[in-house]
Scaffold this motif. Structure first.
Motif, short mmCIF file in Angstrom:
data_model
loop_
_atom_site.label_atom_id
_atom_site.label_comp_id
_atom_site.label_asym_id
_atom_site.label_seq_id
_atom_site.Cartn_x
_atom_site.Cartn_y
_atom_site.Cartn_z
N GLY A 10 0.79 -1.22 0.00
CA GLY A 10 0.00 0.00 0.00
C GLY A 10 0.82 1.28 0.00
N ARG A 11 2.16 1.16 -0.05
CA ARG A 11 2.99 2.37 0.02
C ARG A 11 4.19 2.28 -0.93
NH1 ARG A 11 3.69 6.53 4.02
NH2 ARG A 11 5.74 7.47 3.70
N ILE A 12 4.18 3.18 -1.91
CA ILE A 12 5.30 3.35 -2.82
C ILE A 12 5.66 4.83 -2.79
CG2 ILE A 12 6.07 3.28 -5.23
CD1 ILE A 12 4.30 0.80 -5.58
N GLU A 13 6.94 5.10 -2.63
CA GLU A 13 7.44 6.47 -2.55
C GLU A 13 8.31 6.76 -3.76
OE1 GLU A 13 9.73 6.53 1.04
OE2 GLU A 13 7.97 6.29 2.33
N VAL A 14 8.61 8.03 -3.96
CA VAL A 14 9.62 8.43 -4.93
C VAL A 14 10.87 8.76 -4.14
CG1 VAL A 14 10.27 10.09 -6.71
CG2 VAL A 14 7.91 9.28 -6.57
N ARG A 15 11.98 8.10 -4.50
CA ARG A 15 13.24 8.30 -3.79
C ARG A 15 14.30 8.83 -4.74
NH1 ARG A 15 13.98 4.35 0.82
NH2 ARG A 15 12.04 4.67 1.96
N ASP A 16 15.24 9.56 -4.18
CA ASP A 16 16.44 9.97 -4.92
C ASP A 16 17.50 8.90 -4.71
OD1 ASP A 16 15.60 12.45 -6.02
OD2 ASP A 16 15.77 13.36 -4.03
N LEU A 17 17.99 8.34 -5.80
CA LEU A 17 18.99 7.28 -5.76
C LEU A 17 20.21 7.70 -6.57
CD1 LEU A 17 16.66 4.21 -6.44
CD2 LEU A 17 17.43 5.07 -4.23
N PRO A 18 21.35 7.07 -6.34
CA PRO A 18 22.53 7.38 -7.14
C PRO A 18 22.29 7.07 -8.62
CG PRO A 18 23.12 6.06 -5.22
CD PRO A 18 21.63 6.07 -5.29
N GLU A 19 22.90 7.85 -9.49
CA GLU A 19 22.82 7.59 -10.93
C GLU A 19 23.46 6.24 -11.22
OE1 GLU A 19 21.63 9.13 -13.72
OE2 GLU A 19 20.67 10.66 -12.48
N PRO A 20 22.83 5.43 -12.07
CA PRO A 20 23.47 4.16 -12.45
C PRO A 20 24.69 4.44 -13.32
CG PRO A 20 21.46 4.49 -13.70
CD PRO A 20 21.54 5.61 -12.72
N ARG A 21 25.63 3.51 -13.26
CA ARG A 21 26.83 3.65 -14.10
C ARG A 21 27.27 2.27 -14.55
NH1 ARG A 21 31.41 2.64 -11.14
NH2 ARG A 21 31.11 2.43 -8.91
N VAL A 22 28.03 2.24 -15.61
CA VAL A 22 28.60 1.00 -16.12
C VAL A 22 29.62 0.50 -15.12
CG1 VAL A 22 30.08 0.03 -17.93
CG2 VAL A 22 28.17 1.53 -18.55
N THR A 23 29.45 -0.73 -14.65
CA THR A 23 30.43 -1.32 -13.73
C THR A 23 31.04 -2.60 -14.28
OG1 THR A 23 28.74 -2.52 -12.50
CG2 THR A 23 29.30 -0.32 -11.70
N ILE A 120 18.55 3.15 -15.55
CA ILE A 120 18.84 1.84 -15.00
C ILE A 120 20.13 1.29 -15.61
CG2 ILE A 120 17.53 0.54 -16.73
CD1 ILE A 120 16.45 -1.18 -14.34
N ARG A 121 20.89 0.54 -14.82
CA ARG A 121 22.05 -0.19 -15.34
C ARG A 121 21.55 -1.54 -15.82
NH1 ARG A 121 26.29 -3.86 -13.51
NH2 ARG A 121 25.48 -3.89 -11.39
N VAL A 122 21.89 -1.89 -17.05
CA VAL A 122 21.44 -3.13 -17.66
C VAL A 122 22.62 -4.08 -17.79
CG1 VAL A 122 20.41 -4.18 -19.72
CG2 VAL A 122 19.64 -1.92 -18.94
N PRO A 123 22.62 -5.19 -17.04
CA PRO A 123 23.67 -6.19 -17.25
C PRO A 123 23.38 -6.98 -18.52
CG PRO A 123 22.10 -7.00 -15.64
CD PRO A 123 21.67 -5.59 -16.02
#
Length: 157
Positions: A10-23, A120-123
């Motif tokens: 019942g609860r979904i928020e919008v969060r600030d997350l680190p930018e994805p990067r190629v690893t 999103i980072r895509v493997p």
């Protein structure tokens, strides 16, 4: 980067997350242009299917921002769709077209970052992403509505 974040039923928020990067050399970073809400997201939201706190969503259309050194079939700027899961593409199950049985497969928003996000980072980018024939500016709302459902089972190859 902003992303949808499941906290509890019942609860979904919008969060600030680190930018994805190629690893990893086989990775790509994709800016998500359109994301769908699947029935399985609603089961999670309603508490009918267990889900750990974290990102959610697994259907998206996006634009490749960056690719790793081992990615040769995709270029920054390509518009792509991703199936509901990622897989490595070279194992026996993948070669037989049974990507969900791949030992390295994972589902966006369950085993990996959620796709209801800005990027999103895509493997396994070359095995996972399907390049589309359109440029970003050619995808209007009507075409986007037609493409997003293709990101579920149809895009699994």
């Amino acid at each position: 980067m902003r992303a949808a974040w499941f906290t509890e039923p019942g609860r979904i928020e919008v969060r600030d997350l680190p930018e994805p990067r190629v690893t990893d050399p086989g990775d790509a970073v994709v800016d998500i242009l359109y994301a769908g809400i699947c029935g399985s997201d609603l089961w999670t939201f309603r508490g009918l299917v267990p889900h750990a706190e974290g990102g959610i969503g697994h259907e998206f259309v996006g634009r490749v921002r960056q690719v790793g050194d081992d990615v040769h079939g995709l270029c920054p700027g390509d518009v792509v769709i991703a199936p509901f899961l990622f897989s490595e593409g070279g194992c026996e199950e993948c070669r037989r077209g049974l990507q969900p049985l791949c030992e390295r497969a994972g589902i966006w928003g369950k085993d990996w970052a959620g796709a209801q996000a800005e990027a999103i980072r895509v493997p396994y980018a070359e095995a996972t992403l399907v390049r589309l024939p359109w440029r970003e500016e050619e995808i209007d709302a009507d075409l986007a509505r037609a493409l997003v459902p293709l990101c579920d089972v149809f895009a699994t190859r």
